[in-house]
Design a protein around this motif. Structure first.
Motif, PDB file in Angstrom:
ATOM      1  N   LYS A  95      54.703 -21.550   4.263  1.00 23.64           N
ATOM      2  CA  LYS A  95      54.048 -22.043   3.031  1.00 23.64           C
ATOM      3  C   LYS A  95      52.716 -22.729   3.323  1.00 23.64           C
ATOM      4  O   LYS A  95      51.752 -22.552   2.602  1.00 23.64           O
ATOM      5  CB  LYS A  95      54.991 -23.019   2.306  1.00 23.64           C
ATOM      6  CG  LYS A  95      56.090 -22.295   1.542  1.00 23.64           C
ATOM      7  CD  LYS A  95      56.464 -23.070   0.265  1.00 23.64           C
ATOM      8  CE  LYS A  95      57.468 -22.273  -0.551  1.00 23.64           C
ATOM      9  NZ  LYS A  95      58.840 -22.545  -0.114  1.00 23.64           N
ATOM     10  N   GLU A  96      52.692 -23.535   4.427  1.00 27.42           N
ATOM     11  CA  GLU A  96      51.500 -24.386   4.595  1.00 27.42           C
ATOM     12  C   GLU A  96      50.416 -23.802   5.503  1.00 27.42           C
ATOM     13  O   GLU A  96      49.301 -24.319   5.533  1.00 27.42           O
ATOM     14  CB  GLU A  96      51.910 -25.792   5.075  1.00 27.42           C
ATOM     15  CG  GLU A  96      52.179 -25.920   6.553  1.00 27.42           C
ATOM     16  CD  GLU A  96      53.640 -26.121   6.876  1.00 27.42           C
ATOM     17  OE1 GLU A  96      54.513 -25.803   6.014  1.00 27.42           O
ATOM     18  OE2 GLU A  96      53.936 -26.573   7.994  1.00 27.42           O
ATOM     19  N   LYS A  97      50.710 -22.734   6.249  1.00 28.71           N
ATOM     20  CA  LYS A  97      49.681 -22.218   7.167  1.00 28.71           C
ATOM     21  C   LYS A  97      49.278 -20.791   6.787  1.00 28.71           C
ATOM     22  O   LYS A  97      50.043 -20.080   6.139  1.00 28.71           O
ATOM     23  CB  LYS A  97      50.230 -22.210   8.601  1.00 28.71           C
ATOM     24  CG  LYS A  97      50.389 -23.590   9.209  1.00 28.71           C
ATOM     25  CD  LYS A  97      50.659 -23.468  10.690  1.00 28.71           C
ATOM     26  CE  LYS A  97      51.007 -24.798  11.328  1.00 28.71           C
ATOM     27  NZ  LYS A  97      49.941 -25.792  11.289  1.00 28.71           N
ATOM     28  N   ASN A  98      48.066 -20.409   7.221  1.00 28.46           N
ATOM     29  CA  ASN A  98      47.684 -19.018   6.950  1.00 28.46           C
ATOM     30  C   ASN A  98      48.260 -18.095   8.036  1.00 28.46           C
ATOM     31  O   ASN A  98      48.703 -18.556   9.095  1.00 28.46           O
ATOM     32  CB  ASN A  98      46.164 -18.866   6.775  1.00 28.46           C
ATOM     33  CG  ASN A  98      45.417 -19.232   8.046  1.00 28.46           C
ATOM     34  OD1 ASN A  98      45.924 -19.034   9.143  1.00 28.46           O
ATOM     35  ND2 ASN A  98      44.225 -19.775   7.896  1.00 28.46           N
ATOM     36  N   ILE A  99      48.253 -16.797   7.751  1.00 28.77           N
ATOM     37  CA  ILE A  99      48.934 -15.851   8.646  1.00 28.77           C
ATOM     38  C   ILE A  99      48.288 -15.828  10.032  1.00 28.77           C
ATOM     39  O   ILE A  99      48.991 -15.788  11.046  1.00 28.77           O
ATOM     40  CB  ILE A  99      49.003 -14.448   8.002  1.00 28.77           C
ATOM     41  CG1 ILE A  99      49.961 -14.525   6.806  1.00 28.77           C
ATOM     42  CG2 ILE A  99      49.435 -13.382   9.011  1.00 28.77           C
ATOM     43  CD1 ILE A  99      50.476 -13.241   6.241  1.00 28.77           C
ATOM     44  N   GLU A 100      46.967 -15.921  10.080  1.00 27.23           N
ATOM     45  CA  GLU A 100      46.274 -15.913  11.382  1.00 27.23           C
ATOM     46  C   GLU A 100      46.794 -17.046  12.281  1.00 27.23           C
ATOM     47  O   GLU A 100      47.103 -16.823  13.447  1.00 27.23           O
ATOM     48  CB  GLU A 100      44.757 -16.074  11.218  1.00 27.23           C
ATOM     49  CG  GLU A 100      44.044 -14.819  10.764  1.00 27.23           C
ATOM     50  CD  GLU A 100      44.068 -14.626   9.245  1.00 27.23           C
ATOM     51  OE1 GLU A 100      44.780 -15.409   8.551  1.00 27.23           O
ATOM     52  OE2 GLU A 100      43.407 -13.699   8.741  1.00 27.23           O
ATOM     53  N   SER A 101      46.913 -18.256  11.709  1.00 23.66           N
ATOM     54  CA  SER A 101      47.322 -19.365  12.576  1.00 23.66           C
ATOM     55  C   SER A 101      48.820 -19.295  12.895  1.00 23.66           C
ATOM     56  O   SER A 101      49.250 -19.696  13.981  1.00 23.66           O
ATOM     57  CB  SER A 101      46.898 -20.721  12.001  1.00 23.66           C
ATOM     58  OG  SER A 101      47.756 -21.099  10.972  1.00 23.66           O
ATOM     59  N   LEU A 102      49.617 -18.751  11.972  1.00 20.58           N
ATOM     60  CA  LEU A 102      51.043 -18.545  12.280  1.00 20.58           C
ATOM     61  C   LEU A 102      51.184 -17.595  13.469  1.00 20.58           C
ATOM     62  O   LEU A 102      51.957 -17.846  14.401  1.00 20.58           O
ATOM     63  CB  LEU A 102      51.771 -17.957  11.062  1.00 20.58           C
ATOM     64  CG  LEU A 102      51.972 -18.881   9.864  1.00 20.58           C
ATOM     65  CD1 LEU A 102      52.467 -18.105   8.664  1.00 20.58           C
ATOM     66  CD2 LEU A 102      52.943 -20.017  10.212  1.00 20.58           C
TER      67      LEU A 102
END
Ligand code: AMP
Length: 279
Positions: A214-221
């Motif tokens: 929920k809180e992070k964007n896909i790139e950083s995940l």
């Protein structure tokens, strides 16, 4: 529980069941059974009158002969597990029974065939669909149960069923895990104690992505999950991806829907896969 080794005997046994319009389910496996397999049998028993479980280590889906050779085959253990699971019929054919003569098999499985597992195990899904088609022909099932553990495999089986317009409903069942999160797999038996510990990073990386979705964007995940895997000694990452659950193409839009995180890595000498639905 009946144990059958030939297609002819299997057909003879199932014919009257089919005639009586009773529902037949198949649970295809390669043996070395664990609670994941048992969960498929339990799900099959809920929806069918008779459950056939096949135990067959299919040579055509192995891309590495060493992998085929070291695949565990604990026959007595499997029969005991199947009996306890309430399986009605076990089909344990020989390689000769399933492949009496050399044959060519190739069907169009679409672009998904060549992604992820298909990239690392070339031809794997041709072998998988080849044997499952043979098993379906032998059993003529109404329902077939597979694990979400092999996420891409379920897509490929559905594609094969569509291709031949088979009257079989394909049911995908949830992944069964050890208490610490490791997805159950017949291959886990090959892990050393150290590998077993290292292997936890696969489910931990997936859990990380799911819990921070929920809180992070896909790139950083992806960056953080990949760093977890690459930072674990003894783990050699093949892929970690967040993808569309139909096309398996990478997805960077969190709101696209139907997202799944998939991972494959070699842990010591053992290659493991795992995945988690994200929404
Ligand atoms: P295998 O014997 O590895 O070919 O697996 C036979 C079936 O069991 C496949 O449909 C797998 O996806 C399924 N399966 C394997 N491991 C698990 C698990 N941990 N949870 C649920 N199903 C599983």
């Amino acid at each position: 529980m009946e144990i059958i080794n030939t297609i002819a005997a299997l057909k003879l046994l199932l014919e009257p069941i089919k005639q009586a319009h009773q529902k037949i389910a198949i649970v295809p496996t390669m043996g070395a059974l664990h609670k994941g397999h048992v969960s498929l049998i339990a799900a099959a028993k809920q929806l069918a009158d008779l459950v056939v479980c096949s135990v067959f280590v299919n040579p055509t889906q192995f891309t590495d002969p060493k992998d085929l050779e070291k695949y565990p085959r604990p026959l007595a253990h499997d029969i005991k597990m199947l009996e306890e699971a309430g399986c009605n019929v076990v089909f344990m054919p020989s390689v000769r029974e399933m492949y009496p003569q050399p044959e060519n098999w190739h069907i169009d499985l679409g672009a998904v065939e060549f992604l992820l597992e298909g990239e690392f195990r070339k031809g794997h899904y041709q072998g998988v669909t080849q044997i499952v088609k043979k098993l379906f022909d032998a059993v003529n099932p109404d329902l077939a149960f597979f694990g979400q553990k092999d996420f891409q495999q379920v897509l490929m089986i559905k594609k094969m069923v569509d291709h031949f317009q088979l009257p079989v409903k394909v049911v995908s069942c949830p992944i069964i895990r050890e208490i610490d999160g490791l997805a159950m797999s017949s291959r886990n038996i090959n892990l050393t104690a150290q590998d077993r510990q290292n292997a936890l990073v696969l489910s931990k990386a997936l859990e990380y992505v799911k819990s921070h979705f929920k809180e992070k964007n896909i790139e950083s995940l992806l960056e953080n999950a990949t760093a977890m895997l690459k930072g674990t000694a003894g783990v050699e990452l093949d892929y970690f991806t967040i993808a569309n659950g139909e096309t398996l193409l990478p997805e960077y839009d969190k709101n696209a829907g139907n997202l799944v995180a998939l991972v494959a890595a070699k842990v010591g000498e053992t290659r493991l896969i795992d995945n988690m639905l994200l929404d």
